[in-house]
Design a protein around this motif. Structure first.
Motif, PDB file in Angstrom:
ATOM      1  N   ILE A   1      -0.464  10.832  -9.611  1.00 32.16           N
ATOM      2  CA  ILE A   1      -1.190   9.640  -9.211  1.00 32.16           C
ATOM      3  C   ILE A   1      -2.441   9.465 -10.075  1.00 32.16           C
ATOM      4  CG2 ILE A   1      -2.684  10.695  -7.463  1.00 32.16           C
ATOM      5  CD1 ILE A   1      -1.943   8.305  -5.627  1.00 32.16           C
TER       6      ILE A   1
ATOM      7  N   HIS B   1      -5.625   6.551  -7.359  1.00 33.04           N
ATOM      8  CA  HIS B   1      -5.974   7.749  -6.593  1.00 33.04           C
ATOM      9  C   HIS B   1      -7.287   7.569  -5.838  1.00 33.04           C
ATOM     10  CE1 HIS B   1      -9.157   8.768  -9.413  1.00 33.04           C
ATOM     11  NE2 HIS B   1      -8.311   8.623 -10.419  1.00 33.04           N
TER      12      HIS B   1
ATOM     13  N   ASP C   1       2.009   3.799  -3.541  1.00 34.74           N
ATOM     14  CA  ASP C   1       1.710   5.229  -3.588  1.00 34.74           C
ATOM     15  C   ASP C   1       2.989   6.039  -3.764  1.00 34.74           C
ATOM     16  OD1 ASP C   1      -0.948   4.765  -3.377  1.00 34.74           O
ATOM     17  OD2 ASP C   1      -1.226   5.681  -1.414  1.00 34.74           O
TER      18      ASP C   1
ATOM     19  N   ASP D   1       0.833  -1.194   0.000  1.00 36.96           N
ATOM     20  CA  ASP D   1       0.000   0.000   0.000  1.00 36.96           C
ATOM     21  C   ASP D   1       0.871   1.248   0.000  1.00 36.96           C
ATOM     22  OD1 ASP D   1      -2.142   1.718   0.198  1.00 36.96           O
ATOM     23  OD2 ASP D   1      -2.813   1.026   2.158  1.00 36.96           O
TER      24      ASP D   1
END
Length: 360
Positions: A260, A280, A251, A247
């Motif tokens: 993003i 996003h 990002d 995770d």
């Protein structure tokens, strides 16, 4: 045979960006013979408002019957004060678990037209093409016990990080299989120097590597991986890691690409049924203003075509159309650079549809 796609617009900018992906889908049906039917349902905050739950039973039933699910985004501050089980994000976690979507694929690809939009120097990121394979249904986000309690008058919060050997094997095999179709390199990210669960992870991935003699495997601690992503990102091909680490790292990798708003994702189960969504969030601050970038959602549709429908040629056509639009110098506010023409959500979707015929 007609394939079924369930569309979940969700919250915030979700309905706007999904509408543009739907236009692309309709063009593929009308002009290129794609045999699909679609249905819409509620998830997230919109579902909580209408049904009192972030994942209604009807939505889940439709998802189970579909070959693939296309999702916009969920969440927003208007639902932050709700009890945890009612929050939009719980619906997203639940549908992943219910469909057994154990493998999340997040590509970080830098389009050459956006090289100067990256936070890093163009020469560091030019040609970037990373795929992060994140385990999605285990780890600390799902581990039990979890909660908040009071001990000796002091409140404490606790979560459990746990992975079984079969869970690690499943995600590792997915990463090795994908790497065999790319550059043949896998980086397994863990924290084996301090976490027992990472010791098991590393041992299991190392053992499985023997089944893939054509793949080069390296191990990397997560803190070093985060540093390497911004120091020398092109050293990576396929990165495989657990739920929380994936995770965070995905990002981080997203910002290497300049926005993003350009990055799609796929979440797959063992039957190649998948849920596809932009990386996003719901961006409630710009919802309804026509500023949202729909390209990540359109590229998520391309992944849907490739991984769940077996339509690799059409997937390449969609990806080619996105490249063509960038070549034309069009950009939503998040990706517009000097010399580009700023367009809104709808105009960007229209441009991709128009470019489909030229992208073969």
């Amino acid at each position: 045979m007609t394939k079924k796609i369930l569309i979940l617009p969700g919250d915030g900018i979700g309905p706007e960006i999904v509408a543009e992906a739907e236009k692309v889908l309709q063009a593929l049906r009308a002009d290129f013979g794609l045999d699909v039917e679609t249905e819409q349902a509620l998830i997230g905050g919109a579902a909580t408002d209408a049904e009192g739950t972030s994942l209604p039973e009807q939505t889940l039933a439709l998802a189970r019957q579909a070959d693939a699910v296309l999702l916009g985004a969920v969440g927003g501050p208007r639902w932050d004060a709700l009890e945890r089980h009612l929050r939009p994000e719980r619906g997203l976690l639940a549908i992943r678990a219910e469909l057994g979507l154990f493998g999340n694929l997040r590509p970080a690809i830098l389009y050459p037209q956006l090289a100067d939009a990256s936070a890093l120097k163009p020469e560091v990121v030019a040609g970037l093409d990373i795929l992060i394979v994140r385990e999605l249904t285990g780890g600390i986000y799902f581990g039990e016990p979890r909660g908040i309690d009071t001990v000796d008058g002091v409140r404490r919060g606790y979560n459990t990080l746990v992975y079984s050997e079969p869970e690690v094997e499943r995600i590792a095999r997915l990463a090795f299989d994908i790497a065999g179709k790319r550059q043949g390199r896998v980086t397994s990210v863990d924290k084996a120097n301090v976490l027992e669960v990472s010791e098991l992870w590393r041992e299991t991935v190392t053992r499985l590597a023997g089944d893939y003699p054509g793949i080069t495997l390296e191990h990397m601690y997560v803190d070093n991986a985060a540093m390497q992503l911004v120091r020398a990102p092109k050293q990576f091909d396929v990165v495989v890691t657990g739920n929380m680490f994936g995770d965070i790292l995905s990002d981080c990798a997203a910002m290497l690409t300049g926005s993003i708003g350009m990055l799609p994702s796929a979440s797959l189960n063992e039957s190649s049924q998948g849920l596809y969504e932009p990386v996003h969030g719901s961006a409630p601050d710009i919802a309804g203003q026509g500023k949202a970038n729909p390209l990540a959602t359109i590229l998520s549709l391309a992944m849907l075509l490739r991984y769940s429908l077996g339509e690799g040629v059409l997937a390449e056509r969609v990806e080619g159309a996105v490249g063509k639009v960038l070549d034309q110098g069009l950009g939503t506010p998040d990706i517009r650079r000097p010399g580009m023409r700023e367009v809104g959500t709808t105009a960007m979707g229209d441009a991709v549809v128009a470019a489909l015929g030229e992208a073969g």
